[in-house]
Design a protein around this motif. Structure first.
Motif, short mmCIF file in Angstrom:
data_model
loop_
_atom_site.label_atom_id
_atom_site.label_comp_id
_atom_site.label_asym_id
_atom_site.label_seq_id
_atom_site.Cartn_x
_atom_site.Cartn_y
_atom_site.Cartn_z
N ALA A 201 0.83 -1.21 0.00
CA ALA A 201 0.00 0.00 0.00
C ALA A 201 0.86 1.26 0.00
N ALA A 202 1.97 1.23 0.76
CA ALA A 202 2.88 2.37 0.79
C ALA A 202 3.53 2.59 -0.57
N PHE A 203 3.97 1.52 -1.18
CA PHE A 203 4.57 1.62 -2.52
C PHE A 203 3.55 2.12 -3.54
N ARG A 204 2.31 1.66 -3.41
CA ARG A 204 1.26 2.13 -4.34
C ARG A 204 1.06 3.64 -4.18
N ALA A 205 1.06 4.12 -2.94
CA ALA A 205 0.92 5.55 -2.71
C ALA A 205 2.10 6.30 -3.30
N GLY A 206 3.29 5.73 -3.16
CA GLY A 206 4.48 6.34 -3.75
C GLY A 206 4.41 6.40 -5.26
N LEU A 207 3.93 5.31 -5.86
CA LEU A 207 3.80 5.25 -7.32
C LEU A 207 2.84 6.32 -7.83
N VAL A 208 1.71 6.49 -7.14
CA VAL A 208 0.75 7.54 -7.51
C VAL A 208 1.43 8.91 -7.47
N GLY A 209 2.21 9.14 -6.43
CA GLY A 209 2.90 10.41 -6.29
C GLY A 209 3.92 10.66 -7.38
N VAL A 210 4.69 9.62 -7.72
CA VAL A 210 5.71 9.75 -8.78
C VAL A 210 5.05 10.03 -10.13
N LYS A 211 3.95 9.32 -10.39
CA LYS A 211 3.24 9.55 -11.66
C LYS A 211 2.70 10.98 -11.73
N ALA A 212 2.17 11.48 -10.63
CA ALA A 212 1.63 12.84 -10.60
C ALA A 212 2.75 13.86 -10.78
N ARG A 213 3.89 13.62 -10.16
CA ARG A 213 5.00 14.56 -10.23
C ARG A 213 5.68 14.54 -11.62
N GLY A 214 5.92 13.34 -12.13
CA GLY A 214 6.66 13.23 -13.39
C GLY A 214 5.80 13.15 -14.63
N LYS A 215 4.50 12.95 -14.45
CA LYS A 215 3.55 12.83 -15.57
C LYS A 215 3.92 11.69 -16.52
N ALA A 216 4.57 10.65 -15.98
CA ALA A 216 5.01 9.52 -16.80
C ALA A 216 4.11 8.31 -16.56
N GLN A 217 4.03 7.46 -17.56
CA GLN A 217 3.28 6.22 -17.49
C GLN A 217 4.19 5.06 -17.87
N LEU A 218 3.71 3.86 -17.68
CA LEU A 218 4.44 2.66 -18.06
C LEU A 218 4.75 2.73 -19.56
N GLY A 219 5.99 2.47 -19.91
CA GLY A 219 6.40 2.49 -21.31
C GLY A 219 7.01 3.79 -21.77
#
Length: 206
Positions: free
Chosen positions: A108-126
């Motif tokens: 759950a902590a890693f999932r929250a971190g992933l959401v944050g990284v995606k929001a900050r970097g605007k990047a997706q898988l690939g």
């Protein structure tokens, strides 16, 4: 065994060692498609993080990760500081106040971190970023029968995700400026993410 403060400290200490050991590798990878400073920045940031951890007592695993996050944000330039800072800050926030965290809590902590990284970097898988190692590693961690098996699987998944960035054309970050010329080079952010999971397996697995 659940993840407590001391084991989280050991994880961050081992990650700092990995960044020191692989600084030149990360510099080489980043020189090909970026500013060439990822290894230097991550090594410096994690050394600052160790200083911060040694200067004060952290009450729980979340507090350890928050301290590292703040050190990275304040000392690392480029994209690495904000992205790793966001990852660990969101993880620390999710784990806040818990003396021990089990597999489900760690996921759950890693999932929250992933959401944050995606929001900050605007990047997706690939997109040829750290997301390409982070996402499959978290998925593997979640699907395993226990924490130790999950960490082992996460390392393998992160390594596969890291290797899979090589043929990709970058769509985010400095590497995206190269267009098609970014293909054929392994992403440095995905590589340091692999070392984050490798150090976790070495210190948090039973």
């Amino acid at each position: 065994m659940p993840i407590d403060r001391d084991r989280t400290l050991a994880w961050m200490q081992r990650f700092a060692e990995e960044m020191a050991e692989h600084r030149q590798e990360l510099v080489r990878l980043d020189t090909a498609i970026g500013d060439g400073d990822h290894g230097t920045n991550m090594n410096r940031g994690m050394q600052k993080a160790l200083e911060k951890l040694q200067a004060s007592e952290q009450a729980d695993p979340g507090a350890v990760l928050k301290a590292v996050a703040m050190a990275l944000v304040s000392s690392v330039g480029g994209a690495a500081g904000p992205l790793y800072g966001t990852l660990l800050l969101q993880m620390g926030t999710a784990m806040a106040g818990q003396a021990e965290v089990d597999q489900a809590g760690f996921v759950a902590a890693f999932r929250a971190g992933l959401v944050g990284v995606k929001a900050r970097g605007k990047a997706q898988l690939g997109d040829k970023t750290m997301i390409d190692a982070l996402t499959p590693a978290i998925d593997a961690l979640e699907q395993a029968a226990d924490l130790t098996a999950g960490l082992t699987a996460a390392v393998d998944a992160a390594e596969q995700g890291m290797n899979a960035t090589t043929p990709l054309v970058a769509r985010k970050g400095r590497a995206s400026y190269l267009g098609d010329r970014s293909a054929g080079h392994q992403d440095p952010g995905a590589t340091s993410t692999y070392y984050l999971f490798k150090s976790a397996a070495e210190t948090l697995a039973d």
